[in-house]
Motif scaffolding. Structure first.
Motif, PDB file in Angstrom:
ATOM      1  N   ARG A 103       0.837  -1.197   0.000  1.00 44.64           N
ATOM      2  CA  ARG A 103       0.000   0.000   0.000  1.00 44.64           C
ATOM      3  C   ARG A 103       0.871   1.246   0.000  1.00 44.64           C
ATOM      4  O   ARG A 103       1.995   1.231   0.512  1.00 44.64           O
ATOM      5  CB  ARG A 103      -0.918   0.053   1.228  1.00 44.64           C
ATOM      6  CG  ARG A 103      -2.086  -0.909   1.226  1.00 44.64           C
ATOM      7  CD  ARG A 103      -2.957  -0.680   2.450  1.00 44.64           C
ATOM      8  NE  ARG A 103      -4.032  -1.641   2.575  1.00 44.64           N
ATOM      9  CZ  ARG A 103      -5.217  -1.535   2.005  1.00 44.64           C
ATOM     10  NH1 ARG A 103      -5.490  -0.490   1.250  1.00 44.64           N
ATOM     11  NH2 ARG A 103      -6.140  -2.463   2.181  1.00 44.64           N
ATOM     12  N   LEU A 105       0.544   4.805   1.675  1.00 40.49           N
ATOM     13  CA  LEU A 105      -0.204   5.559   2.682  1.00 40.49           C
ATOM     14  C   LEU A 105      -0.014   7.040   2.399  1.00 40.49           C
ATOM     15  O   LEU A 105       1.124   7.533   2.373  1.00 40.49           O
ATOM     16  CB  LEU A 105       0.291   5.208   4.084  1.00 40.49           C
ATOM     17  CG  LEU A 105       0.346   3.708   4.420  1.00 40.49           C
ATOM     18  CD1 LEU A 105       0.812   3.510   5.849  1.00 40.49           C
ATOM     19  CD2 LEU A 105      -0.990   3.029   4.171  1.00 40.49           C
ATOM     20  N   LEU A 123      -4.101   4.407   0.415  1.00 43.04           N
ATOM     21  CA  LEU A 123      -4.937   4.574   1.594  1.00 43.04           C
ATOM     22  C   LEU A 123      -4.636   5.943   2.185  1.00 43.04           C
ATOM     23  O   LEU A 123      -3.478   6.244   2.504  1.00 43.04           O
ATOM     24  CB  LEU A 123      -4.651   3.490   2.628  1.00 43.04           C
ATOM     25  CG  LEU A 123      -5.493   3.550   3.914  1.00 43.04           C
ATOM     26  CD1 LEU A 123      -6.960   3.267   3.592  1.00 43.04           C
ATOM     27  CD2 LEU A 123      -4.972   2.559   4.945  1.00 43.04           C
ATOM     28  N   THR A 125      -4.271   8.437   4.953  1.00 46.73           N
ATOM     29  CA  THR A 125      -4.092   8.441   6.407  1.00 46.73           C
ATOM     30  C   THR A 125      -4.069   9.849   6.974  1.00 46.73           C
ATOM     31  O   THR A 125      -4.310  10.045   8.160  1.00 46.73           O
ATOM     32  CB  THR A 125      -2.783   7.756   6.812  1.00 46.73           C
ATOM     33  OG1 THR A 125      -1.671   8.439   6.200  1.00 46.73           O
ATOM     34  CG2 THR A 125      -2.780   6.283   6.394  1.00 46.73           C
ATOM     35  N   ARG A 311      -5.856   6.318  12.218  1.00 45.57           N
ATOM     36  CA  ARG A 311      -5.748   5.611  10.941  1.00 45.57           C
ATOM     37  C   ARG A 311      -4.440   4.828  10.850  1.00 45.57           C
ATOM     38  O   ARG A 311      -4.428   3.667  10.436  1.00 45.57           O
ATOM     39  CB  ARG A 311      -5.847   6.600   9.784  1.00 45.57           C
ATOM     40  CG  ARG A 311      -7.204   7.249   9.609  1.00 45.57           C
ATOM     41  CD  ARG A 311      -7.239   8.068   8.327  1.00 45.57           C
ATOM     42  NE  ARG A 311      -8.436   8.882   8.229  1.00 45.57           N
ATOM     43  CZ  ARG A 311      -8.440  10.212   8.321  1.00 45.57           C
ATOM     44  NH1 ARG A 311      -7.310  10.871   8.527  1.00 45.57           N
ATOM     45  NH2 ARG A 311      -9.569  10.884   8.217  1.00 45.57           N
ATOM     46  N   LEU A 312      -3.327   5.473  11.198  1.00 47.46           N
ATOM     47  CA  LEU A 312      -2.042   4.787  11.092  1.00 47.46           C
ATOM     48  C   LEU A 312      -1.949   3.656  12.110  1.00 47.46           C
ATOM     49  O   LEU A 312      -1.361   2.612  11.830  1.00 47.46           O
ATOM     50  CB  LEU A 312      -0.897   5.780  11.310  1.00 47.46           C
ATOM     51  CG  LEU A 312       0.509   5.217  11.062  1.00 47.46           C
ATOM     52  CD1 LEU A 312       0.668   4.799   9.603  1.00 47.46           C
ATOM     53  CD2 LEU A 312       1.585   6.245  11.427  1.00 47.46           C
ATOM     54  N   THR A 314      -4.256   1.687  13.063  1.00 47.30           N
ATOM     55  CA  THR A 314      -5.086   0.534  12.714  1.00 47.30           C
ATOM     56  C   THR A 314      -4.736  -0.085  11.366  1.00 47.30           C
ATOM     57  O   THR A 314      -5.149  -1.214  11.089  1.00 47.30           O
ATOM     58  CB  THR A 314      -6.575   0.923  12.688  1.00 47.30           C
ATOM     59  OG1 THR A 314      -6.781   1.970  11.730  1.00 47.30           O
ATOM     60  CG2 THR A 314      -7.022   1.407  14.062  1.00 47.30           C
ATOM     61  N   VAL A 315      -3.971   0.609  10.530  1.00 48.68           N
ATOM     62  CA  VAL A 315      -3.734   0.116   9.174  1.00 48.68           C
ATOM     63  C   VAL A 315      -2.992  -1.217   9.181  1.00 48.68           C
ATOM     64  O   VAL A 315      -3.213  -2.072   8.309  1.00 48.68           O
ATOM     65  CB  VAL A 315      -2.961   1.171   8.339  1.00 48.68           C
ATOM     66  CG1 VAL A 315      -1.537   1.365   8.860  1.00 48.68           C
ATOM     67  CG2 VAL A 315      -2.929   0.756   6.876  1.00 48.68           C
ATOM     68  N   GLU A 318      -5.078  -4.498   9.291  1.00 46.62           N
ATOM     69  CA  GLU A 318      -5.821  -4.947   8.117  1.00 46.62           C
ATOM     70  C   GLU A 318      -5.082  -6.113   7.464  1.00 46.62           C
ATOM     71  O   GLU A 318      -3.846  -6.170   7.487  1.00 46.62           O
ATOM     72  CB  GLU A 318      -5.965  -3.804   7.110  1.00 46.62           C
ATOM     73  CG  GLU A 318      -6.777  -2.630   7.632  1.00 46.62           C
ATOM     74  CD  GLU A 318      -6.934  -1.548   6.578  1.00 46.62           C
ATOM     75  OE1 GLU A 318      -6.458  -1.766   5.450  1.00 46.62           O
ATOM     76  OE2 GLU A 318      -7.521  -0.507   6.891  1.00 46.62           O
TER      77      GLU A 318
END
Length: 340
Positions: A103, A105, A123, A125, A311-312, A314-315, A318
């Protein structure tokens, strides 16, 4: 708890701050090694190949996060690779390495669009900076410009414009000694060339009611975000990504014209007339209006700071999007095709 490495160049400026911020956020739930490579190219090469060999013996990291720069030999040192880029400094040679990243970010929506056009899994962030707020420092109706080491802050046109307006309030400029002018160009310009103690810099940031940031390009905009964090009235460029941070609800945007390409994006120039219009506008604001804009700017900063950290944080939980080998077979367009 995952084993992570965050890697970039330790440049003593924006990248060093980014490294500290990202590592600090990720340490809340993971074991993190923060690696900042120096300016000596041969030492960097030795480190990259040494760490690649060491990973074969000690095992790979679960995740490696590359900030701005891509060090190709280190990409095999992690089961998953993530990239947090700055589009204006993205080198053409790195486009071919993008399939190695699970990904990208993105600090800004602007970056999200650019890397999506390159075929990357992106994504958003957001990002953040240090909170510089100190309510104990009295505010004065003067202007502040933090150029630092950057040559893309619009500093030259700002100084030239200010020199033509001796009736304007004082403008304080903090700039790297190499780029600073030998002497103050006007009686209402206070120039601080070179390094400033952080406590002194923070005091200056809080003391000035107005921060003017006519940036030509930004990967995120630390100086803009720090100005927002202290509750200043912020004047900045009406172009992405600067106008993602500041809008009419929390600051003043300066008209600009597109300039030369820079990395995956392009520069935007704020001319003297736009600076004059912006300064004239904020000098007409009442104290109450200035306070309202400053409070809105700080609220925006706090909201984005919290959102980025969430956000960072929890990424990494995933599931992997695609194995690295599968990503490596993905064909991507070139940087030139995105800019055309």
């Amino acid at each position: 708890m995952a084993k992570l490495r965050v890697i970039t160049r330790d440049n003593g400026a924006g990248l060093s701050r980014d490294l500290a911020i990202v590592a600090d956020v990720l340490r809340a739930g993971h074991q993190v090694a923060a690696v900042g490579l120096g300016r000596h190219r041969w030492r960097n090469h030795v480190y990259q190949w040494w760490t690649r060999a060491a990973c074969r013996v000690r095992g790979r990291f679960d995740v490696q996060v590359s900030l701005e720069r891509i060090y190709a030999p280190t990409l095999g040192c992690a089961a998953r690779n993530l990239l947090i880029p700055n589009p204006e400094w993205f080198a053409p040679d790195w486009v071919a390495l993008l399939p190695r990243f699970e990904r990208v970010l993105c600090k800004t929506r602007h970056a999200e669009t650019l890397f999506a056009q390159l075929g990357c899994a992106t994504l958003y962030t957001g990002f953040t900076c240090a909170d510089r707020f100190d309510p104990a420092v009295p505010r004065v109706p003067a202007f502040f410009h933090l150029a630092g080491r950057s040559t893309a802050k619009g500093t030259a046109v700002l100084l030239d414009t200010w020199a033509r307006h001796p009736e304007w309030p004082p403008l304080t400029v903090v700039q790297r000694h190499r780029h600073a002018r030998a002497a103050a160009v006007a009686s209402n310009i206070v120039l601080h060339p070179g390094y400033l103690d952080d406590a002194v810099l923070r005091s200056l940031q809080n003391a000035h009611r107005f921060h003017i940031c006519p940036s030509e390009a930004e990967g995120y905009g630390h100086s803009i975000a720090e100005a927002m964090s202290v509750g200043a009235v912020v004047l900045t460029t009406d172009a992405a990504p600067m106008n993602e941070l500041v809008d009419a609800d929390c600051g003043v945007l300066l008209a600009c014209t597109p300039g030369a390409p820079m990395g995956l994006t392009q520069r935007h120039r704020v001319e003297a007339a736009a600076i004059e219009a912006g300064v004239a506008r904020v000098l007409q604001l009442s104290e109450g209006q200035c306070s309202a804009l400053g409070q809105a700017a700080r609220a925006r900063f706090l909201e984005r700071d919290a959102a980025f950290r969430e956000r960072l944080g929890t990424v990494l939980y995933e599931p992997p999007r695609l194995p690295t080998d599968a990503l490596a077979d993905t064909a991507l367009p070139t940087a030139a095709s995105v800019l055309s």
